[in-house]
Design a protein around this motif. Structure first.
Motif, PDB file in Angstrom:
ATOM      1  N   THR A  78       0.838  -1.204   0.000  1.00 27.14           N
ATOM      2  CA  THR A  78       0.000   0.000   0.000  1.00 27.14           C
ATOM      3  C   THR A  78       0.870   1.250   0.000  1.00 27.14           C
ATOM      4  O   THR A  78       0.370   2.349   0.229  1.00 27.14           O
ATOM      5  CB  THR A  78      -0.940   0.024   1.234  1.00 27.14           C
ATOM      6  N   THR A  80       2.617   4.400  -1.250  1.00 30.13           N
ATOM      7  CA  THR A  80       2.195   5.337  -2.285  1.00 30.13           C
ATOM      8  C   THR A  80       3.307   6.338  -2.581  1.00 30.13           C
ATOM      9  O   THR A  80       4.329   6.360  -1.907  1.00 30.13           O
ATOM     10  CB  THR A  80       0.922   6.084  -1.850  1.00 30.13           C
ATOM     11  N   ASN A 127      -1.461  -0.581  -4.385  1.00 30.95           N
ATOM     12  CA  ASN A 127      -0.984   0.680  -4.954  1.00 30.95           C
ATOM     13  C   ASN A 127      -1.067   0.687  -6.483  1.00 30.95           C
ATOM     14  O   ASN A 127      -0.578   1.595  -7.135  1.00 30.95           O
ATOM     15  CB  ASN A 127       0.414   1.051  -4.463  1.00 30.95           C
TER      16      ASN A 127
END
Length: 182
Positions: A78, A80, A127
């Motif tokens: 996840t 980013t 992501n």
């Protein structure tokens, strides 16, 4: 004074140049991953597709959720790219419908980088999934037809029964990709 005039002139020219653009340039999906994730993805071993889901037989809940815990950590990432938060982008991808309005138009969907991501194994990492909230609604006849989604990207972790996503867009512009776009 001269510097101020020069700065104002440059700002005006930049604004006019961008005003003439209907859409921002295309953002590549890999730009949504930090460099460390891109490197890990490039170095990842081949993925075996010999699960029941690969044959279209779904024996467990999951959808786009990553259920194979043996995959490299990048497949669950996840992480980013902070510089993209609040940035206006245009991203091409494929819809995975989540919610419809009373007229059957899709008002919320995940945008994914390749067609059939909801049935292929493994699904993209979080992501590489963007939740698109589109209250205007969109008729989607075929999830294998690509879309352009243009809007302000938000770094927002979203988790539901279908998938985990690391990004979202609200009130984006959505249109089908045309042959003239290619």
């Amino acid at each position: 004074m001269r510097r101020t005039l020069l700065a104002c002139s440059l700002a005006l020219l930049t604004t006019l140049a961008h005003a003439g653009q209907a859409e921002p340039p295309e953002t590549d999906w890999l730009q949504l991953m930090p460099p460390s994730d891109r490197k890990a993805l490039e170095e990842m071993p081949d993925i075996v597709h010999n699960t029941p889901e690969a044959a279209g037989t779904f024996t467990k809940k999951g959808g786009l959720k990553q259920n194979d815990k043996k995959l490299p950590p990048v497949m669950y990432s996840t992480k980013t790219v902070a510089e993209l938060a609040g940035k206006q982008i245009r991203l091409g991808g494929y819809p995975v419908p989540l919610a419809n309005d009373a007229k059957g138009r899709v008002t919320e969907f995940f945008l994914v980088p390749y067609p059939g991501a909801c049935i292929h194994v493994p699904p993209p990492p979080p992501n590489q999934i963007v939740l698109v909230r589109y209250p205007k609604g969109l008729k989607i006849g075929d999830i294998y037809n690509p879309l352009w989604v243009t809007g302000t990207l938000k770094v927002e972790t979203v988790s539901n029964d279908m998938a985990d996503a690391a990004y979202a867009m609200d009130d984006a512009k959505v249109r089908a990709v045309q042959d003239s776009d290619l």
